[in-house]
Design a protein around this motif. Structure first.
Motif, mmCIF file in Angstrom:
data_model
loop_
_atom_site.group_PDB
_atom_site.id
_atom_site.type_symbol
_atom_site.label_atom_id
_atom_site.label_comp_id
_atom_site.label_asym_id
_atom_site.label_seq_id
_atom_site.Cartn_x
_atom_site.Cartn_y
_atom_site.Cartn_z
ATOM 1 N N THR A 226 -11.575 10.255 47.945
ATOM 2 C CA THR A 226 -12.659 11.162 48.321
ATOM 3 C C THR A 226 -12.251 12.587 47.979
ATOM 4 O O THR A 226 -11.130 13.003 48.289
ATOM 5 C CB THR A 226 -12.953 11.078 49.831
ATOM 6 O OG1 THR A 226 -13.314 9.743 50.179
ATOM 7 C CG2 THR A 226 -14.077 12.026 50.219
ATOM 8 N N ALA A 441 -19.544 15.834 48.638
ATOM 9 C CA ALA A 441 -18.359 15.004 48.400
ATOM 10 C C ALA A 441 -18.746 13.745 47.634
ATOM 11 O O ALA A 441 -19.925 13.434 47.456
ATOM 12 C CB ALA A 441 -17.699 14.623 49.723
ATOM 13 N N ARG A 442 -17.732 13.033 47.179
ATOM 14 C CA ARG A 442 -17.941 11.735 46.538
ATOM 15 C C ARG A 442 -16.716 10.870 46.800
ATOM 16 O O ARG A 442 -15.576 11.337 46.725
ATOM 17 C CB ARG A 442 -18.148 11.897 45.036
ATOM 18 C CG ARG A 442 -18.853 10.737 44.330
ATOM 19 C CD ARG A 442 -20.164 10.370 44.942
ATOM 20 N NE ARG A 442 -21.070 9.652 44.057
ATOM 21 C CZ ARG A 442 -21.848 8.647 44.461
ATOM 22 N NH1 ARG A 442 -21.778 8.215 45.712
ATOM 23 N NH2 ARG A 442 -22.694 8.076 43.635
ATOM 24 N N THR A 443 -16.958 9.607 47.117
ATOM 25 C CA THR A 443 -15.888 8.647 47.348
ATOM 26 C C THR A 443 -15.928 7.558 46.288
ATOM 27 O O THR A 443 -16.998 7.007 45.998
ATOM 28 C CB THR A 443 -16.016 8.021 48.748
ATOM 29 O OG1 THR A 443 -15.760 9.029 49.737
ATOM 30 C CG2 THR A 443 -15.019 6.882 48.947
ATOM 31 N N ARG A 584 -23.079 4.975 50.447
ATOM 32 C CA ARG A 584 -22.013 5.719 49.771
ATOM 33 C C ARG A 584 -22.555 7.023 49.180
ATOM 34 O O ARG A 584 -21.862 8.049 49.183
ATOM 35 C CB ARG A 584 -21.407 4.865 48.658
ATOM 36 C CG ARG A 584 -20.415 3.817 49.125
ATOM 37 C CD ARG A 584 -19.135 4.446 49.611
ATOM 38 N NE ARG A 584 -18.095 3.450 49.833
ATOM 39 C CZ ARG A 584 -17.175 3.539 50.772
ATOM 40 N NH1 ARG A 584 -17.167 4.572 51.595
ATOM 41 N NH2 ARG A 584 -16.255 2.610 50.902
ATOM 42 N N GLU A 588 -22.341 11.002 51.389
ATOM 43 C CA GLU A 588 -21.381 11.893 50.743
ATOM 44 C C GLU A 588 -22.070 13.052 50.020
ATOM 45 O O GLU A 588 -21.779 14.214 50.269
ATOM 46 C CB GLU A 588 -20.549 11.103 49.718
ATOM 47 C CG GLU A 588 -19.785 9.928 50.283
ATOM 48 C CD GLU A 588 -18.470 10.329 50.929
ATOM 49 O OE1 GLU A 588 -18.224 11.540 51.072
ATOM 50 O OE2 GLU A 588 -17.703 9.424 51.284
ATOM 51 N N HIS A 593 -19.804 18.655 53.972
ATOM 52 C CA HIS A 593 -18.614 18.205 54.689
ATOM 53 C C HIS A 593 -17.667 19.345 55.051
ATOM 54 O O HIS A 593 -16.739 19.157 55.831
ATOM 55 C CB HIS A 593 -17.892 17.148 53.860
ATOM 56 C CG HIS A 593 -18.792 16.021 53.458
ATOM 57 N ND1 HIS A 593 -19.021 14.932 54.265
ATOM 58 C CD2 HIS A 593 -19.561 15.840 52.353
ATOM 59 C CE1 HIS A 593 -19.874 14.113 53.662
ATOM 60 N NE2 HIS A 593 -20.215 14.655 52.515
ATOM 61 N N ARG A 635 -13.597 5.485 55.640
ATOM 62 C CA ARG A 635 -14.259 6.690 55.135
ATOM 63 C C ARG A 635 -15.632 6.858 55.777
ATOM 64 O O ARG A 635 -16.012 7.957 56.167
ATOM 65 C CB ARG A 635 -14.388 6.636 53.613
ATOM 66 C CG ARG A 635 -15.217 7.780 53.027
ATOM 67 C CD ARG A 635 -14.696 9.151 53.428
ATOM 68 N NE ARG A 635 -15.579 10.224 52.996
ATOM 69 C CZ ARG A 635 -15.492 11.482 53.412
ATOM 70 N NH1 ARG A 635 -14.561 11.833 54.282
ATOM 71 N NH2 ARG A 635 -16.323 12.400 52.966
ATOM 72 N N THR A 636 -16.369 5.765 55.929
ATOM 73 C CA THR A 636 -17.653 5.867 56.608
ATOM 74 C C THR A 636 -17.442 6.278 58.059
ATOM 75 O O THR A 636 -18.238 7.027 58.630
ATOM 76 C CB THR A 636 -18.413 4.533 56.526
ATOM 77 O OG1 THR A 636 -18.452 4.096 55.166
ATOM 78 C CG2 THR A 636 -19.831 4.683 57.032
ATOM 79 N N LEU A 639 -17.274 9.965 58.190
ATOM 80 C CA LEU A 639 -18.601 10.585 58.126
ATOM 81 C C LEU A 639 -19.265 10.595 59.499
ATOM 82 O O LEU A 639 -19.942 11.560 59.869
ATOM 83 C CB LEU A 639 -19.484 9.835 57.121
ATOM 84 C CG LEU A 639 -18.973 9.761 55.682
ATOM 85 C CD1 LEU A 639 -19.960 8.993 54.811
ATOM 86 C CD2 LEU A 639 -18.741 11.154 55.111
#
Length: 884
Positions: A226, A441-443, A584, A588, A593, A635-636, A639
């Protein structure tokens, strides 16, 4: 968050344990994997059924690791997470109460001062606590398979606007700030690494979080990567972003191999020094060994016309596979740097899996959603030397810089009145400085295998399948329904009644339509994949991708909820995967964030971050909870925790600043927070943090219960529309009777979170005020006026609101609300809503599922609301259907 102890989040102990913990038969989402597999999943439990200290086992003796995800208010377990690692996966597993079997080769973790060592029983990895190397070494047995694993980023200061311009690239690499062991086995271990990308001059940007997942007996490492974009989009451009390893090469170059899997199981399979196809034949046995990736016989046994000339056969050290669009990849190779590239092949959609190594061991590497998240790339460099270099590019350096600049110059919209006029024509809510990507953001998900030798084509194909579609264990629909989680607002598919069949057919059609549109309209790309478009342009026969607020949907009117509820009631893999990709993305890309708007999302627009409306209704935890509880994805979980205190954003940004008619200054003791989309987002975040027993659990419990009690104390409850919130007490202030109802208030998770809260928390006064809103929205003006002193005005989305009627019918045991629900649902007052009851199955344009001759209904708004109303009405009042 995942490793919280098995203790209650509330005072007191759980109620008397049920006589027996329910057994749950688990199956694989896409069917049993054909090779070894690992999986982590979540299982729900009915309120009061499972004590907080319950241990779990699998009935067949497969080792399983378990931990709590959430608790009911009585202290009993609500969700538990479980992980397995199976060499030979079974068709199904039965989860039951009991003591779990121990793995034959447990994963172990040594947390030392300067590093963390993780051993799966097959491979070992050393994770550094500082410096640039995330994984300094990976061993298999005594053989070092890979080393110096780190992040790499290419940055340029500007985007060239003409052919003569040149830009200098700066190289940045990972700089570790913190390492945390989140789980330490025996089946699953998780290590979290946080840091920033740092350049040679000490400059840093792009904060990252990497998680490494290890499973007992596994030869692989899963990685989630991420990063948060911490620039405004006008300067500093990402020109490349990837993960890089070094791979020791010990074998003779004719025993070294490179592999790339393309579409399906087709692949490039070559040796660094090929000895087939030569003018002179080394011998059939030699050629066969190289094709089989086996160690070649001693060159002394070959035809000496080949052996004596080996030095003249080229060694191909460098390979690149580039996927610059969803519709094509190219593969090329060269002998070494400074020499020309030779085209190898082309194809449509690569799997995202590669390998480099030899008969003594090698590294396989894969990136999930490889072509869907274009532009991507896999590189191998220096395979002919003592140390090859592997880079998995999340953003290919061949694609040009990532352009996140705002797409127009404002067009003179400098004041609120001008901006509101712009909203009237393009549906875009513009405001200078608000169309910024700062904080998005990006995962990405990656896999690495430390292999004992070059794998067979069959093995590589199986690995590519797991990169594309990771194995996922799931609960049966019946258990999900019986546990009454997510508000109990869904029921299994039932076509036993003609009207039920008609509704189910419409639901299937609408899902198939959007699934097909993703492919037909190519809704792919690094920042876009997972989202869908908002509305259709009937004249151009395209989606309104370039028209203000009609473009990307950004969760407008809850397609996330529609897809997840449809999965819960069907168990369908295709629905799950589309919902997963949406989570996802929306969790993100559409949410901030870091920065002043952390915890808020952005309304729908041409760019995901373009609109100036930054809102709770987009960042709401209600959209992400499904994925977290079904997969236990850490990761979730991050969030969800991020929005646990997002009420703070109301101090820096008033969501209705452009339309206020009276002076307003944000005050911690008197924040104007709406009782619809804003409170529902806050309540979902508070409730989730509380039931997870997160770090802010007590504060969130106070805020949730305080606002519920104070909403109940308002003369007209939710119908008031807005009230003043005190951050210090977690309560709304008392107020006089008011009537302010919006058609949007209940369309972003308010229905769902209220259903969950009423089921979990005994507060009759709150339920009464919610049921009042449910009863009156679709009531007549006379009925509204008689009860609250004023009617609600001209409201729309009445079909979507029929689920409120259905809820009232069930809770009040009054069939008149059920009758009204079905009447308005099947024959809504708005023509574009009524379109959903028609049979679209035969409507096609150019042989595609595209009823564009009736384009007014083709919008995410109407589709999602129809879907939610259909699903929830069937669950609540499906036994009170009108005659066919």
């Amino acid at each position: 968050m995942a490793a919280i102890p098995l203790v209650s989040m509330l005072e007191g102990q759980a109620g008397a344990a049920a006589a027996a913990v329910p057994e749950v038969k688990l199956t694989w989402l896409e069917g049993r994997p054909g090779t070894s597999a690992v999986s982590t999943w979540g299982t729900p439990w009915p309120k009061g059924a499972v004590p907080e200290d319950q241990s779990f086992a699998l009935a067949d003796g497969t080792p399983v690791q378990s931990w709590p995800l959430a608790y009911w208010p009585d202290g009993s377990l609500k969700w538990t997470a479980h992980a397995i690692a199976a060499d030979t996966p079974a068709e199904s597993y039965t989860l039951t109460a009991g003591t779990p079997a121990a793995p034959a080769r447990p994963v172990t973790v040594k947390d030392e001062k300067n590093y963390v060592d993780v051993d799966t029983g097959v491979i070992r990895a050393r994770i550094r606590k500082d410096g640039k190397e995330l994984i300094s070494q990976i061993w298999r047995g005594d053989v070092e398979i890979a080393r110096k694993g780190h992040l790499v980023n290419l940055k340029q200061d500007k985007i060239d606007e003409d052919e003569e311009s040149t830009t200098v690239l700066d190289r940045y690499e990972s700089d570790i700030g913190k390492v945390t062991v989140e789980q330490s086995g025996p089946v699953r271990a998780v290590v979290r690494i946080e840091g920033r990308h740092t350049g040679k001059k000490g400059r840093s940007w792009l904060p990252f979080t990497v998680r490494l997942y290890f499973y007992a007996g596994a030869e692989s490492i899963r990685m989630t990567h991420t990063f948060v974009y911490d620039r405004d989009g006008r300067h500093d451009f990402i020109a490349g972003l990837g993960v890089r390893f070094r791979v020791p090469m010990r074998d003779a170059t004719y025993d070294r191999h490179v592999r790339f899997v393309g579409e399906g199981h087709g692949m490039l399979a070559e040796a660094v020094k090929g000895i087939t196809g030569l003018r002179r034949d080394p011998g059939a046995a030699v050629r066969a060994a190289q094709i089989a990736s086996a160690k070649l016989p001693d060159p002394a046994t070959w035809d000496q016309r080949v052996t004596t000339r080996l030095q003249y056969i080229p060694e191909w050290g460098d390979y690149s596979l580039s996927q610059l669009s969803s519709e094509g990849f190219t593969l090329r190779k060269r002998t070494k740097k400074g020499h020309g590239w030779i085209p190898v092949d082309q194809g449509r959609r690569a799997s995202g899996l590669g390998y480099v190594g030899g008969v003594g061991g090698g590294l396989a590497f894969g990136l999930r959603d490889f072509w869907q998240r274009h532009p991507t790339q896999l590189d191998v460099r220096g395979a002919h030397t003592e140390e090859a270099e592997v880079t998995v590019w999340l953003w290919s350096p061949e694609a040009g810089p990532m352009d996140l600049r705002f797409y127009h110059d404002g067009m003179g919209q400098d004041t609120y009145p001008e901006q509101l006029q712009g909203l009237e024509i393009t549906y875009e809510d513009y405001e200078p400085g608000f169309g910024t990507p700062y904080g998005i953001a990006r995962t990405s998900e990656l896999m690495f295998w430390a292999l004992a030798g070059t794998p067979s084509a069959e093995r590589l194909g199986a690995m590519a399948d797991q990169v594309r579609t990771p194995p996922q264990l799931i609960n049966p629909v019946g258990h999900l329904v019986a546990a009454k989680v997510f508000g109990g607002l869904f029921a299994p598919v039932d076509r036993s009644h003609p009207v039920k069949k008609q509704i189910e057919d419409h639901l299937d059609f609408q899902f198939a339509f959007y699934q097909a549109q993703v492919e037909e309209r190519h809704w792919y790309g690094f920042w876009d994949y997972g989202d869908i478009m908002h509305s259709y342009d009937e004249d151009r026969k395209v989606w309104r991708y370039d028209v203000g607020g009609y473009a990307w949907d950004n969760s407008e009117l809850s397609p996330d909820l529609w897809l997840w509820y449809q999965y819960l009631r069907t168990g369908r893999a295709d629905v799950y995967r589309l919902a997963e990709a949406m989570t996802r993305h929306t969790g993100e890309v559409d949410v901030y964030h870091i920065g002043p708007w952390k915890g808020l999302g952005t309304r729908h627009g041409v760019q995901h971050w373009a609109d100036s409306a930054k809102q709770q209704r987009i960042s709401t935890a209600i959209y992400r909870r499904f994925h977290y509880y079904l997969t236990a994805d850490e990761r979730t979980g991050d969030l969800l925790h991020e929005v646990a205190d997002s009420e703070k954003t109301f101090l820096v940004l008033d969501p209705i600043r452009k339309i206020r008619t009276e002076p307003y200054t944000p005050d911690p003791k008197a924040l104007a927070i709406g009782l619809g989309t804003s409170w529902s987002g806050l309540a979902a975040g508070w409730f989730t943090e509380w039931e997870r027993n997160g770090p802010l659990a007590e504060q969130c419990k106070r805020n949730l219960l305080g606002t519920m009690e104070s909403i109940a104390a308002l003369p007209n409850g939710f119908i008031q529309g807005e009230a003043l919130y005190n951050m210090e007490t977690g309560r709304y202030a008392p107020d006089t009777a008011k009537v302010s109802v919006s058609h949007l208030s209940a369309m972003f998770g308010l229905v769902e979170i209220c259903a969950e809260l009423i089921d979990a928390i005994d507060m009759p006064a709150f339920e009464q005020k919610w049921l009042q809103y449910c009863r009156l929205y679709n009531a007549t003006r006379a009925e509204q006026t008689a009860e609250v002193g004023k009617h609600f005005g001209n409201l729309i989305l009445k079909q979507g609101h029929t689920r409120l009627d259905a809820y009232a019918a069930v809770r009040l045991k009054d069939d008149k609300y059920a009758a009204r629900a079905w009447q308005i649902f099947l024959k809504p007052p708005e023509a574009w809503e009524y379109a959903h009851t028609r049979d679209w199955s035969a409507q096609k344009v150019d042989s595609t599922l595209n009823p564009s001759s009736h384009a007014p209904w083709i919008s995410t708004n109407s589709t999602a609301l129809f879907g939610l109303a259909a699903i929830q009405n069937l669950a609540l009042i499906g036994d009170k259907l009108p005659a066919a």
